[in-house]
Design a protein around this motif. Structure first.
Motif, mmCIF file in Angstrom:
data_model
loop_
_atom_site.group_PDB
_atom_site.id
_atom_site.type_symbol
_atom_site.label_atom_id
_atom_site.label_comp_id
_atom_site.label_asym_id
_atom_site.label_seq_id
_atom_site.Cartn_x
_atom_site.Cartn_y
_atom_site.Cartn_z
ATOM 1 N N ASP A 127 0.867 -1.168 0.000
ATOM 2 C CA ASP A 127 0.000 0.000 0.000
ATOM 3 C C ASP A 127 0.904 1.218 0.000
ATOM 4 O O ASP A 127 1.558 1.513 0.998
ATOM 5 C CB ASP A 127 -0.909 -0.005 1.239
ATOM 6 C CG ASP A 127 -1.853 1.182 1.268
ATOM 7 O OD1 ASP A 127 -2.245 1.655 0.179
ATOM 8 O OD2 ASP A 127 -2.204 1.640 2.376
ATOM 9 N N GLY A 128 0.957 1.901 -1.155
ATOM 10 C CA GLY A 128 1.819 3.065 -1.263
ATOM 11 C C GLY A 128 2.824 2.931 -2.390
ATOM 12 O O GLY A 128 2.927 1.888 -3.053
ATOM 13 N N GLY B 238 3.472 9.805 -0.009
ATOM 14 C CA GLY B 238 4.636 9.195 -0.652
ATOM 15 C C GLY B 238 5.786 8.913 0.287
ATOM 16 O O GLY B 238 6.843 8.457 -0.143
ATOM 17 N N ASP B 239 5.573 9.161 1.591
ATOM 18 C CA ASP B 239 6.648 8.963 2.558
ATOM 19 C C ASP B 239 6.767 7.516 3.024
ATOM 20 O O ASP B 239 7.838 7.070 3.429
ATOM 21 C CB ASP B 239 6.430 9.852 3.781
ATOM 22 C CG ASP B 239 6.549 11.335 3.464
ATOM 23 O OD1 ASP B 239 7.229 11.672 2.474
ATOM 24 O OD2 ASP B 239 5.954 12.146 4.197
ATOM 25 N N VAL B 240 5.647 6.791 3.014
ATOM 26 C CA VAL B 240 5.602 5.468 3.643
ATOM 27 C C VAL B 240 4.939 4.465 2.699
ATOM 28 O O VAL B 240 3.961 4.780 2.023
ATOM 29 C CB VAL B 240 4.808 5.508 4.977
ATOM 30 C CG1 VAL B 240 4.707 4.120 5.595
ATOM 31 C CG2 VAL B 240 5.458 6.482 5.963
ATOM 32 N N GLN B 241 5.494 3.266 2.657
ATOM 33 C CA GLN B 241 4.818 2.135 2.032
ATOM 34 C C GLN B 241 4.576 1.087 3.107
ATOM 35 O O GLN B 241 5.466 0.744 3.874
ATOM 36 C CB GLN B 241 5.633 1.550 0.886
ATOM 37 C CG GLN B 241 7.050 1.150 1.247
ATOM 38 C CD GLN B 241 7.742 0.412 0.114
ATOM 39 O OE1 GLN B 241 7.325 -0.675 -0.276
ATOM 40 N NE2 GLN B 241 8.808 1.023 -0.417
ATOM 41 N N VAL B 242 3.335 0.606 3.172
ATOM 42 C CA VAL B 242 2.970 -0.420 4.147
ATOM 43 C C VAL B 242 2.810 -1.734 3.394
ATOM 44 O O VAL B 242 2.025 -1.829 2.460
ATOM 45 C CB VAL B 242 1.673 -0.065 4.894
ATOM 46 C CG1 VAL B 242 1.362 -1.142 5.935
ATOM 47 C CG2 VAL B 242 1.789 1.296 5.563
ATOM 48 N N ARG B 243 3.551 -2.728 3.808
ATOM 49 C CA ARG B 243 3.516 -4.033 3.168
ATOM 50 C C ARG B 243 2.685 -4.981 4.030
ATOM 51 O O ARG B 243 3.094 -5.354 5.127
ATOM 52 C CB ARG B 243 4.933 -4.564 2.967
ATOM 53 C CG ARG B 243 5.768 -3.672 2.045
ATOM 54 C CD ARG B 243 7.203 -4.140 1.931
ATOM 55 N NE ARG B 243 7.942 -3.360 0.951
ATOM 56 C CZ ARG B 243 9.225 -3.560 0.632
ATOM 57 N NH1 ARG B 243 9.912 -4.521 1.258
ATOM 58 N NH2 ARG B 243 9.819 -2.810 -0.273
ATOM 59 N N HIS B 244 1.512 -5.342 3.526
ATOM 60 C CA HIS B 244 0.563 -6.178 4.254
ATOM 61 C C HIS B 244 0.810 -7.648 3.942
ATOM 62 O O HIS B 244 0.635 -8.086 2.797
ATOM 63 C CB HIS B 244 -0.865 -5.806 3.869
ATOM 64 C CG HIS B 244 -1.286 -4.435 4.296
ATOM 65 N ND1 HIS B 244 -2.052 -4.208 5.416
ATOM 66 C CD2 HIS B 244 -1.027 -3.218 3.749
ATOM 67 C CE1 HIS B 244 -2.261 -2.906 5.548
ATOM 68 N NE2 HIS B 244 -1.662 -2.280 4.550
#
Length: 253
Positions: free
Chosen positions: A116-117, A150-156
């Motif tokens: 997500d991101g 655009g600062d963070v990507q969350v990997r689910h």
């Protein structure tokens, strides 16, 4: 998330793996008794008033055991100072959670997850997510300002642990043409992608779920992030505002 409460006593029988960090004979007798009951002892640390602290874990929870100055007795619990602070918290993080989290961080990177991101977002967060988990949905919603900036990507890491249809839902999201959009639609309005999971995506869900169990994580979301020094921290359940800012790495996006 419903917290798991575990009462530990010298007479308790708990079927867990014996510590790999110490062999019989290295610790004083009361600490060896804890090992024999299946508790894992990770190391010792200095404690006040003639006590010696021992960092341990059981079923994913950390605990401190304190050996009396005579070496004949030990007590498990929270030791606080005059300010009400837990004197063992920092040492437990260093001796138990830190190494375990660092190992999990490397393993999570190799799993199949839903991003997500932006893939170029500099800050990476991993979280174990069940499609039927309301707290996972809450975390997804709370993270959106940082994700959209655009600062963070969350990997689910999609898992199936809460309901009978959780594995199928998780597999379908992983098998979607755009898993990130499928996850977002699901958390926005409970929508599921038109496709179903296949053998491959079902295997990915199984592997993610097994990794969660191997890490002694028993509820979702289970979220991991790195601080500025590269140390890996974990947060169980929906994070408080302070914990959310720590996970995202800033007060505001």
């Amino acid at each position: 998330m419903t917290p798991l409460r575990l009462t530990l006593t010298l007479g308790a029988g708990i079927a867990l793996a014996t510590s790999l960090h110490a062999t019989a004979g290295e610790w004083p007798d009361p600490i060896q008794q804890l090992q024999q009951q299946g508790l894992t002892i990770h190391g010792e640390f200095d404690a006040p008033d003639g006590l010696t602290g021992y960092a341990g874990s059981a079923r994913g929870q950390t605990f401190a055991a304190y050996l009396t100055s005579g070496g004949e007795h030990a007590v498990i619990g929270t030791l606080i100072n005059a300010e009400g602070q837990d004197v063992s918290a920092e040492r437990l993080e260093q001796l138990v959670n830190g190494p375990r989290n660092a190992e999990l961080w490397q393993e999570m990177a190799d799993q199949h997850w839903v991003r997500d991101g932006d893939k170029e977002a500099p800050r990476i967060v991993y979280t174990f997510s069940d499609p039927n988990c309301p707290y996972c949905r809450q975390l997804w919603e709370s993270a959106q300002p940082w994700v959209e900036s655009g600062d963070v990507q969350v990997r689910h890491l999609m898992v199936g642990i809460l309901k009978a249809d959780s594995p199928a839902k998780a597999a379908a999201i992983l098998n979607a043409d755009n898993p990130g959009e499928a996850l977002a639609e699901h958390y926005r309005n409970d929508a599921m992608p038109e496709n179903q999971g296949d053998d491959q995506s079902e295997q990915w869900v199984s592997e993610n779920t097994q990794l969660m169990r191997d890490g002694q994580l028993f509820a979702t979301p289970a979220t991991f992030y790195q601080d500025d020094n590269g140390n890996v921290h974990s947060v169980m359940g929906a994070p408080s505002p302070d914990k959310l800012r720590a996970i995202m790495g800033s007060d505001t996006p």
